[in-house]
Structure formats: C-alpha cells, structure tokens
Design an enzyme around this catalytic site. Sequence first.
Site, PDB file in Angstrom:
ATOM      1  CB  SER A  19      -0.878   0.040   1.259  1.00 27.37           C
ATOM      2  OG  SER A  19      -1.782  -1.028   1.274  1.00 27.37           O
ATOM      3  CB  VAL A  66     -13.949   6.738   5.063  1.00 25.16           C
ATOM      4  CG1 VAL A  66     -12.611   6.513   5.768  1.00 25.16           C
ATOM      5  CG2 VAL A  66     -13.915   6.232   3.618  1.00 25.16           C
ATOM      6  CB  ALA A  96     -14.813   3.091  -8.194  1.00 24.26           C
ATOM      7  CE1 TYR A 156      -7.638   5.423 -11.380  1.00 21.20           C
ATOM      8  CE2 TYR A 156      -8.190   7.742 -11.601  1.00 21.20           C
ATOM      9  CZ  TYR A 156      -7.674   6.696 -10.861  1.00 21.20           C
ATOM     10  OH  TYR A 156      -7.204   6.936  -9.593  1.00 21.20           O
ATOM     11  CE  LYS A 163      -7.635   8.682  -6.653  1.00 24.61           C
ATOM     12  NZ  LYS A 163      -7.502   8.507  -5.197  1.00 24.61           N
ATOM     13  CB  ILE A 194       2.316   2.267  -7.101  1.00 30.08           C
ATOM     14  CG1 ILE A 194       3.195   3.513  -7.287  1.00 30.08           C
ATOM     15  CG2 ILE A 194       2.876   1.376  -5.992  1.00 30.08           C
ATOM     16  CD1 ILE A 194       3.229   4.445  -6.107  1.00 30.08           C
ATOM     17  CB  ALA A 198      -6.323   0.395  -4.859  1.00 26.21           C
TER      18      ALA A 198
HETATM   19  P1  NAD Z   1      -4.383  -0.180  -1.514  1.00 24.33           P
HETATM   20  O1  NAD Z   1      -5.388  -1.170  -2.013  1.00 24.33           O
HETATM   21  O2  NAD Z   1      -3.171  -0.706  -0.873  1.00 24.33           O
HETATM   22  O3  NAD Z   1      -5.079   0.844  -0.508  1.00 24.33           O
HETATM   23  C1  NAD Z   1      -6.426   1.274  -0.670  1.00 24.33           C
HETATM   24  C2  NAD Z   1      -6.996   1.416   0.727  1.00 24.33           C
HETATM   25  O4  NAD Z   1      -8.320   1.954   0.673  1.00 24.33           O
HETATM   26  C3  NAD Z   1      -7.102   0.074   1.460  1.00 24.33           C
HETATM   27  O5  NAD Z   1      -6.448   0.150   2.710  1.00 24.33           O
HETATM   28  C4  NAD Z   1      -8.609  -0.091   1.648  1.00 24.33           C
HETATM   29  O6  NAD Z   1      -8.952  -0.809   2.816  1.00 24.33           O
HETATM   30  C5  NAD Z   1      -9.024   1.366   1.755  1.00 24.33           C
HETATM   31  N1  NAD Z   1     -10.469   1.558   1.615  1.00 24.33           N
HETATM   32  C6  NAD Z   1     -11.257   1.248   0.547  1.00 24.33           C
HETATM   33  N2  NAD Z   1     -12.554   1.552   0.863  1.00 24.33           N
HETATM   34  C7  NAD Z   1     -12.557   2.042   2.135  1.00 24.33           C
HETATM   35  C8  NAD Z   1     -13.575   2.510   3.023  1.00 24.33           C
HETATM   36  N3  NAD Z   1     -14.872   2.511   2.670  1.00 24.33           N
HETATM   37  N4  NAD Z   1     -13.214   2.944   4.257  1.00 24.33           N
HETATM   38  C9  NAD Z   1     -11.913   2.919   4.642  1.00 24.33           C
HETATM   39  N5  NAD Z   1     -10.900   2.490   3.861  1.00 24.33           N
HETATM   40  C10 NAD Z   1     -11.240   2.061   2.619  1.00 24.33           C
HETATM   41  O7  NAD Z   1      -4.048   0.731  -2.786  1.00 24.33           O
HETATM   42  P2  NAD Z   1      -3.157   2.046  -2.962  1.00 24.33           P
HETATM   43  O8  NAD Z   1      -2.754   2.046  -4.395  1.00 24.33           O
HETATM   44  O9  NAD Z   1      -2.128   2.138  -1.916  1.00 24.33           O
HETATM   45  O10 NAD Z   1      -4.237   3.203  -2.794  1.00 24.33           O
HETATM   46  C11 NAD Z   1      -4.050   4.305  -1.918  1.00 24.33           C
HETATM   47  C12 NAD Z   1      -4.448   5.599  -2.617  1.00 24.33           C
HETATM   48  O11 NAD Z   1      -3.489   5.888  -3.642  1.00 24.33           O
HETATM   49  C13 NAD Z   1      -5.809   5.591  -3.296  1.00 24.33           C
HETATM   50  O12 NAD Z   1      -6.426   6.857  -3.124  1.00 24.33           O
HETATM   51  C14 NAD Z   1      -5.444   5.408  -4.763  1.00 24.33           C
HETATM   52  O13 NAD Z   1      -6.444   5.902  -5.646  1.00 24.33           O
HETATM   53  C15 NAD Z   1      -4.196   6.260  -4.813  1.00 24.33           C
HETATM   54  N6  NAD Z   1      -3.323   6.069  -5.994  1.00 24.33           N
HETATM   55  C16 NAD Z   1      -2.867   4.837  -6.324  1.00 24.33           C
HETATM   56  C17 NAD Z   1      -2.044   4.686  -7.431  1.00 24.33           C
HETATM   57  C18 NAD Z   1      -1.515   3.333  -7.838  1.00 24.33           C
HETATM   58  O14 NAD Z   1      -1.052   3.180  -8.988  1.00 24.33           O
HETATM   59  N7  NAD Z   1      -1.536   2.340  -6.964  1.00 24.33           N
HETATM   60  C19 NAD Z   1      -1.688   5.812  -8.206  1.00 24.33           C
HETATM   61  C20 NAD Z   1      -2.164   7.060  -7.837  1.00 24.33           C
HETATM   62  C21 NAD Z   1      -2.992   7.189  -6.721  1.00 24.33           C
END
Ligand code: NAD
Length: 260
Positions: A19, A66, A96, A156, A163, A194, A198
């Site tokens: 994560s 949340v 989503a 997306y 976003k 990354i 998710a």
């Molecule tokens: P991840 O799956 O490790 O983390 C996503 C987290 O969201 C998890 O801990 C999950 O439990 C939590 N979550 C989902 N629904 C929830 C809810 N209702 N209440 C509380 N928690 C909830 O994935 P990640 O890639 O580390 O995602 C973290 C953030 O980074 C997200 O906002 C994602 O959009 C953003 N992001 C990811 C990337 C990528 O390529 N991985 C790129 C840009 C932005």
Amino acid sequence: MALLAGKKALVFGVLNEYSIGWHIAEQLHHHGCELAFSFLPGEKIERRVVKAVEPFGPKFLVPCDVSKDEDIGRAFAMTSEKFGSFDILIHSLAFAPGEALHNPFLQTSREAWRTALDISAYSLVALSRAAVPLMNVDGSIVTMSYLGAEKFIPMYNVMAVAKAALECSVRYLAAELGRHEKHVRVNAISAGAIKTMAARGIGDIDKMMAHYTEKSPLPWNGDTAAVHVGKTALYLCSDLSSGVTGETIYVDGGYNIVGW
Ligand code: NAD
C-alpha cells in the site's frame, strides 16, 4: 536528522506492505513520528493490517469504514483518547464498484458514482472535519490522487471524476484551514502507477507499469515507485513544506509532462 520527532500521525489506507499508505508510514516512522492506523472493518483485513504495520510499533489501530459517519466518530474518539492531539492525517484510500471500472463510462450508474465519490473524495472532507479540532497548530493533511483527474486514462472512468473532486476539495480545504487558527496545510500527491491491490482493480497494472517505465523521464519501477511517494509525503508532513498548501504534486518520474 529526524524531521518529525515528537509528531503524531493517523494513517488511513494501509492494507498491506504494498500500500502507498504503508510506504508513507515507513518514511514518517523513520523520521521519528508516532503512528496510528485505521483499517476497513473485517477480520481478515484487520489481521493483514496488524501484521503489515507491526514494524512501526503503532500506538493504536482503529476500524473505520469512511462511508459511515459513526465509524469516523469512533475513530477520532479513540484518537482523542490515545493521542490527545496529533499533527498529521494521511488519507490514502479510494474505492469504486468494479463494474464502473470495466463498463464504458457512459454506463456509469448513479449508485456507482455516489459510492466512488463518497468513499474516494467526500471522505477527505469528513475526516478533515473530524481531525482538525484534535490537530496541533501547523498540522498537515495529505491525500493521494492520480493523473486520471486531468487526463483520459482507459478504464479509470468514475474514479477519474472522484480524483478531480478530491483535488478540488484539497484546494477548498487548504483555503479554509490555512486561515483557521490551526493553520493546517492540505495537499495531494498525484502518484504514477504502483502495483497495489487498488491498482489491480483498475486494469492491467503490469501493462501500465511497463508503459511508465518506458515513457517516464526518470526511472519508474516497482522497486522504488512507492518509496518516491513516501518521501514526498514526508516533505509535505514536515516543516520543509511550511509554505505549501492546496497543491497537487506529481510524483510519477515526470510521466505527466510527456506528450508523446
Ligand atoms: P491499496 O489497495 O493498498 O489501498 C487502498 C486502501 O483503501 C485500502 O487500505 C482499503 O482498505 C481502503 N479503503 C477502501 N474503501 C474504504 C472505506 N470505505 N473505508 C476505509 N478504507 C477504505 O491501494 P493504494 O494504491 O495504496 O491506494 C491508496 C491511494 O493511492 C488511493 O487513493 C489510490 O487511488 C491512490 N493512488 C494509487 C495509485 C496506484 O497506482 N496504486 C496511483 C495514484 C494514486
């Protein structure tokens, strides 16, 4: 040099060691910050998160969906009890419904739209509102965004809309909270691809990583990508960024500047 000695952070959005929230926590921990974590309620998830954050010696862990106001209330009641006040809020979560990421955007249902924007964007406002009364002066809030907020990214879909709403919310929160007596700063990091849980839900993450590796001016690969994001989060949480608020900072190896 410990940039965050004596500081306390509450981190939302660690699921496992992949994560982005975990990599942010690693940097904060390395720089002397005391940490606490929330996790999405569920026995299996709790076990996974407890194991993942063990190296950071967390002060406490609290379940919080949340999308539920009562969960948010409970999370911050526990924060008040265990931390008293704190300095840093990390919002690193999004969701989503799967069908909205795989069907054409035109088919996005009202319910999928509502869910995606509620969990992925409104939650920043709800968590900030609950956090600020407990935050110390000059606190910092950091959230995670993606290039899809601005540019078309295949599949997306509604997450892109979420976003865009998130980045706009960052500006409105920053304007209000900067003038608030606490002077809390609010910023977003727009990360490159990354390989996380998710990201797997969005589409072919391996293909996406390969594209980033090929096109980014700076090297962008699975070994270091999340570390770069963690380091920028450290900057945004520390006094080094004392004059920075309302920004969306790209941490993507420069991918977003490339036109072709
Ligand atoms: P991840 O799956 O490790 O983390 C996503 C987290 O969201 C998890 O801990 C999950 O439990 C939590 N979550 C989902 N629904 C929830 C809810 N209702 N209440 C509380 N928690 C909830 O994935 P990640 O890639 O580390 O995602 C973290 C953030 O980074 C997200 O906002 C994602 O959009 C953003 N992001 C990811 C990337 C990528 O390529 N991985 C790129 C840009 C932005």
